[in-house]
Design an enzyme around this catalytic site. Structure first.
Site, mmCIF file in Angstrom:
data_model
loop_
_atom_site.group_PDB
_atom_site.id
_atom_site.type_symbol
_atom_site.label_atom_id
_atom_site.label_comp_id
_atom_site.label_asym_id
_atom_site.label_seq_id
_atom_site.Cartn_x
_atom_site.Cartn_y
_atom_site.Cartn_z
ATOM 1 N N LEU A 193 109.163 29.434 51.572
ATOM 2 C CA LEU A 193 109.944 30.457 50.884
ATOM 3 C C LEU A 193 110.723 29.816 49.722
ATOM 4 C CD1 LEU A 193 111.209 33.377 50.805
ATOM 5 C CD2 LEU A 193 112.969 32.507 52.355
ATOM 6 N N GLY A 212 132.526 0.462 65.463
ATOM 7 C CA GLY A 212 131.575 -0.308 64.634
ATOM 8 C C GLY A 212 130.150 -0.206 65.157
ATOM 9 N N GLU A 250 117.235 26.972 56.706
ATOM 10 C CA GLU A 250 117.155 28.391 57.118
ATOM 11 C C GLU A 250 118.452 29.141 56.809
ATOM 12 O OE1 GLU A 250 114.992 29.428 60.586
ATOM 13 O OE2 GLU A 250 113.858 27.560 60.569
HETATM 14 C C1 FAD Z 1 115.001 19.052 55.333
HETATM 15 C C2 FAD Z 1 114.828 20.470 54.833
HETATM 16 C C3 FAD Z 1 113.797 21.247 55.340
HETATM 17 C C4 FAD Z 1 113.592 22.542 54.834
HETATM 18 N N1 FAD Z 1 112.503 23.254 55.267
HETATM 19 C C5 FAD Z 1 112.197 24.412 54.635
HETATM 20 C C6 FAD Z 1 110.957 25.085 54.931
HETATM 21 O O1 FAD Z 1 110.167 24.620 55.782
HETATM 22 N N2 FAD Z 1 110.669 26.216 54.253
HETATM 23 C C7 FAD Z 1 111.503 26.749 53.303
HETATM 24 O O2 FAD Z 1 111.167 27.783 52.726
HETATM 25 N N3 FAD Z 1 112.692 26.136 53.015
HETATM 26 C C8 FAD Z 1 113.051 24.985 53.636
HETATM 27 N N4 FAD Z 1 114.227 24.343 53.326
HETATM 28 C C9 FAD Z 1 115.094 24.894 52.302
HETATM 29 C C10 FAD Z 1 116.439 25.428 52.794
HETATM 30 O O3 FAD Z 1 116.258 26.622 53.513
HETATM 31 C C11 FAD Z 1 117.330 25.580 51.541
HETATM 32 O O4 FAD Z 1 117.652 24.258 51.116
HETATM 33 C C12 FAD Z 1 118.586 26.373 51.815
HETATM 34 O O5 FAD Z 1 118.286 27.724 52.061
HETATM 35 C C13 FAD Z 1 119.586 26.284 50.642
HETATM 36 O O6 FAD Z 1 118.968 26.522 49.411
HETATM 37 P P1 FAD Z 1 119.235 25.477 48.195
HETATM 38 O O7 FAD Z 1 118.950 24.133 48.711
HETATM 39 O O8 FAD Z 1 118.492 25.942 47.014
HETATM 40 O O9 FAD Z 1 120.787 25.554 47.922
HETATM 41 P P2 FAD Z 1 121.578 26.646 46.970
HETATM 42 O O10 FAD Z 1 121.107 27.988 47.316
HETATM 43 O O11 FAD Z 1 121.477 26.197 45.570
HETATM 44 O O12 FAD Z 1 123.042 26.425 47.495
HETATM 45 C C14 FAD Z 1 123.897 25.362 47.046
HETATM 46 C C15 FAD Z 1 125.297 25.607 47.589
HETATM 47 O O13 FAD Z 1 125.802 26.861 47.086
HETATM 48 C C16 FAD Z 1 126.203 27.679 48.164
HETATM 49 N N5 FAD Z 1 125.953 29.086 47.851
HETATM 50 C C17 FAD Z 1 124.827 29.621 47.305
HETATM 51 N N6 FAD Z 1 124.948 30.951 47.191
HETATM 52 C C18 FAD Z 1 126.170 31.264 47.708
HETATM 53 C C19 FAD Z 1 126.877 32.484 47.898
HETATM 54 N N7 FAD Z 1 126.326 33.666 47.567
HETATM 55 N N8 FAD Z 1 128.093 32.430 48.480
HETATM 56 C C20 FAD Z 1 128.632 31.243 48.862
HETATM 57 N N9 FAD Z 1 128.010 30.061 48.694
HETATM 58 C C21 FAD Z 1 126.796 30.066 48.149
HETATM 59 C C22 FAD Z 1 125.346 27.228 49.345
HETATM 60 O O14 FAD Z 1 125.935 27.583 50.580
HETATM 61 C C23 FAD Z 1 125.328 25.721 49.112
HETATM 62 O O15 FAD Z 1 126.490 25.147 49.623
HETATM 63 C C24 FAD Z 1 114.483 23.067 53.864
HETATM 64 C C25 FAD Z 1 115.551 22.294 53.412
HETATM 65 C C26 FAD Z 1 115.727 21.003 53.859
HETATM 66 C C27 FAD Z 1 116.869 20.187 53.304
#
Ligand code: FAD
Length: 375
Positions: free
Chosen positions: A123, A336, A359
Site C-alpha cells: 500500500l 551496560g 500499519e
Molecule cells: C519495517 C517496515 C515495514 C513495513 N511494511 C509495510 C508493508 O508490508 N506494506 C505497506 O504497505 N507498508 C509497510 N510499511 C509502511 C508503514 O505502514 C508506513 O511507514 C507508515 O504507515 C507511516 O507512513 P510514512 O512512513 O510515510 O510516514 P508519514 O505518513 O510521512 O508520517 C511521518 C510522521 O508524521 C505523522 N503524521 C502524518 N500524518 C499525520 C496526521 N494526520 N496527524 C498527526 N500526525 C501525522 C506520522 O504519525 C509520523 O510521525 C512498513 C514500514 C516499515 C518501517
C-alpha cells in the site's frame, strides 16, 4: 501442526518451535539481515503460514485468539519472525481469503499456507504513507489487462514474495483504488535492494517498481474501485496482529529484565529490591495484563464478525507504545550488559520501535480512535 485449541498445549507447541528453530539463530539472522530458506519451510510445515487460510485451501483457519497467541510466542523470541508471520497471514492471505475470487483462492492460498509462496502487501508509497488515499501508483485498463505504473516503499518481504497484493489508483476520484495480485517475474515489475533498518533487520523491507507492468484482469481482487475499503478492513485485522507482535516483544523483554533483576546484585542487594527497578517491573506487569485483556476483547469481537476499527486502533496504539517503553526499561535494568548484544535485549529495543510505525503510526491510531469516539 497448529490447530484451534485454547490450551496450554497449543502455546507449548509454539514455544517449542521458537526454542528449537528460532532462538539459537536470532542474532545471526539479525546480523545477516535475512532469514534462511529453511525457516520458511519449517514455518510452513508447522502451520504458521496458513493460520488465516481455510482448511480446504491447506490452512488451519485459526480463530483470532489462537492466531494471536502464536504471534505472541514467536515474537517473544524474535520480532522479525513475528513481523513476517503477521504480514504474511493478516495482510496477504487474509486479503485473498476475504476478497479474492474462487480461482485466485485456489491458485494462491495452498502455496501461501505451505510456505512454497511468500506473500507481500503493498500500500505505502514514497509520497503516500499515512495519507494512504493519495496513492500515485496507477493502473489503467487497456481492454484486456491492467497496466501498472508507479512505486511502493517499505514493503515487507516484497522482493522474496512470489505474489504481491498491490493497491493502485484506478480513477480520478480520491477513493478509486483497486487491489491486484502481481506475481514475481511479471514483466515491468521489479524490487529494490533490502533497506537497511534500525530493527526487524532479518525481515526484508524493500521498494517495488512498476513500469508498464501488465496484470491480467483475472488478477484484479474484487471490483475496481473497492481496493481502499478492502485495505482498511484488512488493516483492522492487521492491527490486531501488530498488537500481538508488540505484546510478544514486550513480554520477551520483560522476562529477560525480570530474570536479570532477580539475580544481579549491587550494594549487597538484588537489584529488583531497589524500588526504582522493582516498580518498573511491577508497572510493566500491570500494563502487560491490560494489553492482553484489550487484545482478548478485540479478538473476541473480530471472531464474532463485528467491526473492530476502534478496538484494533486502541490495542495497537496501547501495546506498541508499551513495547517501546518496556524494551527501553529492560535495557536500563540490564545496565551496560543491556547495551551489548549478550542478552539480546538491545534487539528488542530496536525491533519494538517498528510497532509504533507499521500499519499506521501511533498518531494515526489516535486519529482513528478520535473519529470513532466522535461518532
Ligand atoms: C519495517 C517496515 C515495514 C513495513 N511494511 C509495510 C508493508 O508490508 N506494506 C505497506 O504497505 N507498508 C509497510 N510499511 C509502511 C508503514 O505502514 C508506513 O511507514 C507508515 O504507515 C507511516 O507512513 P510514512 O512512513 O510515510 O510516514 P508519514 O505518513 O510521512 O508520517 C511521518 C510522521 O508524521 C505523522 N503524521 C502524518 N500524518 C499525520 C496526521 N494526520 N496527524 C498527526 N500526525 C501525522 C506520522 O504519525 C509520523 O510521525 C512498513 C514500514 C516499515 C518501517
Amino acid at each position: 501442526m497448529l490447530h484451534n485449541a485454547h490450551t496450554q498445549q497449543f502455546i507449548d507447541f509454539c514455544k517449542q518451535f521458537a526454542t528449537k528453530y528460532i532462538r539459537p539463530n536470532v542474532l545471526a539472522w539479525d546480523k545477516a539481515g535475512a532469514f534462511p530458506k529453511w525457516l520458511y519451510e519449517e514455518l510452513g510445515k508447522a502451520g504458521f503460514l496458513g493460520m488465516q487460510i481455510p482448511e480446504e485451501y491447506g490452512g488451519t483457519a485459526l480463530d483470532y485468539h489462537t492466531y494471536t497467541q502464536a504471534i505472541i510466542e514467536i515474537s517473544k523470541v524474535c520480532g522479525s519472525v513475528g513481523l513476517f508471520i503477521a504480514a504474511h497471514n493478516s495482510l496477504v492471505s487474509r486479503h485473498i481469503v476475504q476478497f479474492g475470487s474462487d480461482m485466485q483462492k485456489a491458485k494462491y492460498l495452498p502455496q501461501l499456507a505451505s510456505g512454497e509462496y511468500l506473500g507481500a502487501w503493498a500500500l505505502t508509497e514514497p509520497s503516500a504513507g499515512s495519507d494512504a488515499v493519495s496513492l500515485q501508483c496507477n493502473a489503467v485498463f487497456d481492454g484486456n489487462s491492467w497496466v501498472l505504473n508507479g512505486s511502493k516503499i517499505f514493503i515487507t518481504q516484497g522482493a522474496s514474495a512470489q505474489v504481491v497484493v498491490v493497491l493502485a489508483k484506478t480513477g480520478n476520484e480520491k477513493n478509486n483504488i483497486t487491489a491486484f495480485l502481481v506475481e514475481k517475474g511479471t514483466k515491468g515489475f521489479s524490487a529494490g535492494k533490502p533497506l537497511d533498518k534500525l530493527g526487524m533487520k532479518a525481515c526484508e523491507t524493500v521498494q517495488l517498481f512498476f513500469d508498464n507492468c501488465i496484470v491480467p484482469d483475472s488478477n484484479r481482487v474484487g471490483n475496481a474501485g473497492e481496493g481502499f475499503r478492502q485495505a482498511m478492513q484488512i488493516l483492522d485485522g492487521g492491527r490486531i496482529s501488530i498488537t500481538a507482535l508488540s505484546l510478544g516483544i514486550a513480554k520477551g523483554a520483560y522476562q529477560i529484565a525480570l530474570q536479570y533483576a532477580k539475580q544481579r546484585e549491587q550494594f549487597g542487594k538484588k537489584i529488583i529490591d531497589f524500588q526504582a527497578t522493582g516498580f518498573k517491573l511491577s508497572q510493566t506487569a500491570t500494563e502487560l495484563y491490560a494489553a492482553e485483556l484489550m487484545l482478548k476483547d478485540a479478538c473476541a469481537k473480530k471472531d464474532a464478525g463485528l467491526s473492530t476499527t476502534k478496538e484494533s486502533a486502541m490495542c495497537k496504539f496501547f501495546a506498541s507504545e508499551l513495547a517501546v517503553k518496556t524494551a527501553n526499561d529492560a535495557v536500563q535494568i540490564l545496565g551496560g550488559y543491556g547495551y551489548t548484544t549478550d542478552y539480546l535485549i538491545e534487539k528488542y529495543y530496536r525491533d519494538a520501535k517498528l510497532c509504533t510505525i507499521g500499519e499506521g503510526t501511533s498518531e494515526i491510531q489516535q486519529l482513528i480512535i478520535l473519529k470513532e469516539i466522535w461518532k
